[in-house]
Design an enzyme around this catalytic site. Structure first.
Site, PDB file in Angstrom:
ATOM      1  CD1 TRP A  46       0.279   0.439   3.381  1.00 37.65           C
ATOM      2  CD2 TRP A  46      -0.261  -1.714   3.032  1.00 37.65           C
ATOM      3  NE1 TRP A  46       0.737  -0.281   4.453  1.00 37.65           N
ATOM      4  CE2 TRP A  46       0.409  -1.605   4.269  1.00 37.65           C
ATOM      5  CE3 TRP A  46      -0.691  -2.973   2.597  1.00 37.65           C
ATOM      6  CZ2 TRP A  46       0.659  -2.719   5.075  1.00 37.65           C
ATOM      7  CZ3 TRP A  46      -0.437  -4.076   3.400  1.00 37.65           C
ATOM      8  CH2 TRP A  46       0.221  -3.947   4.615  1.00 37.65           C
ATOM      9  CD  GLU A  48      -3.944   3.343   7.484  1.00 39.31           C
ATOM     10  OE1 GLU A  48      -4.113   2.835   8.602  1.00 39.31           O
ATOM     11  OE2 GLU A  48      -2.829   3.669   7.042  1.00 39.31           O
ATOM     12  CB  THR A 102      -5.243  -7.021  11.235  1.00 44.09           C
ATOM     13  OG1 THR A 102      -6.610  -6.992  11.647  1.00 44.09           O
ATOM     14  CG2 THR A 102      -4.957  -8.334  10.541  1.00 44.09           C
ATOM     15  CE1 TYR A 147     -12.752  -7.580  16.555  1.00 38.58           C
ATOM     16  CE2 TYR A 147     -10.557  -6.997  15.830  1.00 38.58           C
ATOM     17  CZ  TYR A 147     -11.433  -7.316  16.846  1.00 38.58           C
ATOM     18  OH  TYR A 147     -10.987  -7.371  18.136  1.00 38.58           O
ATOM     19  CE1 TYR A 152      -3.714   5.227  12.529  1.00 40.42           C
ATOM     20  CE2 TYR A 152      -5.304   3.791  11.430  1.00 40.42           C
ATOM     21  CZ  TYR A 152      -4.022   4.287  11.560  1.00 40.42           C
ATOM     22  OH  TYR A 152      -3.046   3.870  10.698  1.00 40.42           O
ATOM     23  CG  ASP A 166      -1.339   3.352  15.477  1.00 45.54           C
ATOM     24  OD1 ASP A 166      -0.586   4.196  16.030  1.00 45.54           O
ATOM     25  OD2 ASP A 166      -0.901   2.407  14.807  1.00 45.54           O
ATOM     26  CB  CYS A 205      16.320   1.701  23.880  1.00 46.51           C
ATOM     27  SG  CYS A 205      14.658   1.568  24.595  1.00 46.51           S
ATOM     28  CB  CYS A 242      15.487   4.112  19.503  1.00 47.79           C
ATOM     29  SG  CYS A 242      14.157   5.320  19.309  1.00 47.79           S
TER      30      CYS A 242
END
Length: 366
Positions: A34, A47, A53, A92, A130, A148, A209, A212
């Site tokens: 996407w 989305e 998911t 869902y 969202y 989200d 971390c 990061c």
DNA sequence: GATCCGTGGCC
DNA sequence: TGGCCAAGGAT
């Protein structure tokens, strides 16, 4: 509005944070289907699929769905049966029924163009705070927050926010933080970068971390509180439901299937005839009584269930005893039920639990 | 605000 | 192995 939990936001060098985050994203972002273009329809589909998911689960569904329904118009004009079949196994299922309803509205009311204002896009079925922010920023480059679970986790650590992210009311705190931090030059990359960081680096249980890119901006890292954040209360009163289901076959190898109600759990999906058990009687007897009352069938089921299936949903568990039985070919029709050739059962959209039933029924019979 | 709504992967 | 978790929204 004042946000006491955002007292640390002034300590962040926003411009430097944006540069560090966006440079990392440009370097490390995954090549996802996407992300090939900015078609608002495809962004929208992705989305919706990505709600609750995992990316790896979504990828093959997205590819097939876009192959089958490449445009607003094709999805708007598709049969719901085909759409549900394309979604089969993703879960869902109201997501895709709402998506098709919303796509039809865009087709009819917006000339097939996905609207680009918060008000209009939020009015579409299945598009919440969202998803509206995600589409506006990713497809249209508009500087709207897309908060989200990833973003709440990342930002709660960066800004050392101790709000309980399980509470719906917490989201607005993070939206305000994003409004102050978002890159006005590239809101699309900014929002996606935060989610990508949450997925790849700033993970729930064992964040990396040391890798990061925004570690130096991170309040939780400096305070040694990374593993304490985010605060997320958990609750889960799992309900158990005991069911008995029947795989009923004619001499011509036809099988009875029925369509679930149009709302609620697994709405409009197909399944084998089944009934909830009282917990007191004999499952086989209760199932035979159900088949008599609902189908007018005098079935003598095989004495022992051939499978016992447990299926765990997010909020309840099904324990299903499954029986086989033979029925005459000329049984009377019942609302929302069909007699289909065994070889055609898989053309219908079933929930995973009933796919398990079919798999066991055929596996043990052949 | 609390509950409903799926599934599969992970440790 | 079972509890936890994942790019939420509707009611």
């Amino acid at each position: 509005m004042n946000f006491p939990s955002l007292n640390n936001i002034e300590k962040v060098n926003t411009a430097q944070f944006q540069r560090d985050l966006l440079n990392w994203y440009e370097e490390e972002k995954r090549d996802l289907p996407w992300r090939k273009d900015q078609d608002p329809y495809k962004i929208w589909v992705s989305e919706i699929m990505l709600q609750q998911t995992r990316v790896d689960t979504v990828i093959p569904y997205f590819e097939r769905f876009i192959d089958q329904f490449p445009t607003i118009e094709t999805l708007a004009e598709a049969e719901e049966e085909a759409v549900l079949k394309a979604w089969e196994g993703l879960g869902y299922y109201s997501r895709v029924r709402n998506l098709q309803a919303a796509v039809r509205e865009v087709h009819e009311q917006y000339g097939g163009q996905v609207p680009n204002t918060k008000e209009e896009i939020s009015s579409l079925k299945g598009v919440g705070p969202y998803t509206s922010g995600a589409i506006l920023s990713i497809a249209y480059g508009i500087a709207e927050p897309a908060v989200d679970g990833n973003v709440m986790r990342v930002i709660s650590r960066i800004l050392s926010i101790w709000e309980d992210i399980a509470k719906a009311s917490s989201r607005k705190v993070f939206e305000e933080a994003i409004r102050q931090m978002i890159s006005k030059e590239d809101p699309s990359s900014f929002n996606q970068a935060l989610m990508e960081l949450g997925a790849l680096i700033c993970t729930p249980t064992s964040p990396s971390c040391l890798l990061c890119p925004v570690r130096e901006h991170c309040g939780a890292f400096h305070e040694g509180a990374v593993l304490e954040l985010p605060v997320k209360t958990k609750k889960k009163n799992m309900r158990h439901v005991h069911l008995a289901a029947a795989v009923l076959t004619t001499e011509k190898d036809e099988v009875i299937i029925q369509k679930r109600p149009e709302s609620g759990l697994l709405a409009n999906l197909w399944e084998f005839p089944n009934t909830e058990l009282s917990g007191m009687g004999n499952p086989k007897v209760e199932l035979e009584l159900f088949l008599k009352n609902e189908y007018g069938l005098d079935v003598s089921l095989e004495p022992e269930s051939f499978a016992k299936i447990q299926h765990v949903f997010s909020h309840l568990t099904w324990d299903i005893d499954v029986y086989k039985g033979s029925i005459p070919a000329d049984r009377p029709q019942k609302e929302r039920s069909l007699l289909v050739q065994a070889g055609e059962v898989e053309e219908y959209a079933f929930s995973v639990s009933h796919q398990k039933i079919w798999k066991k029924a055929r596996g043990g019979k052949k």
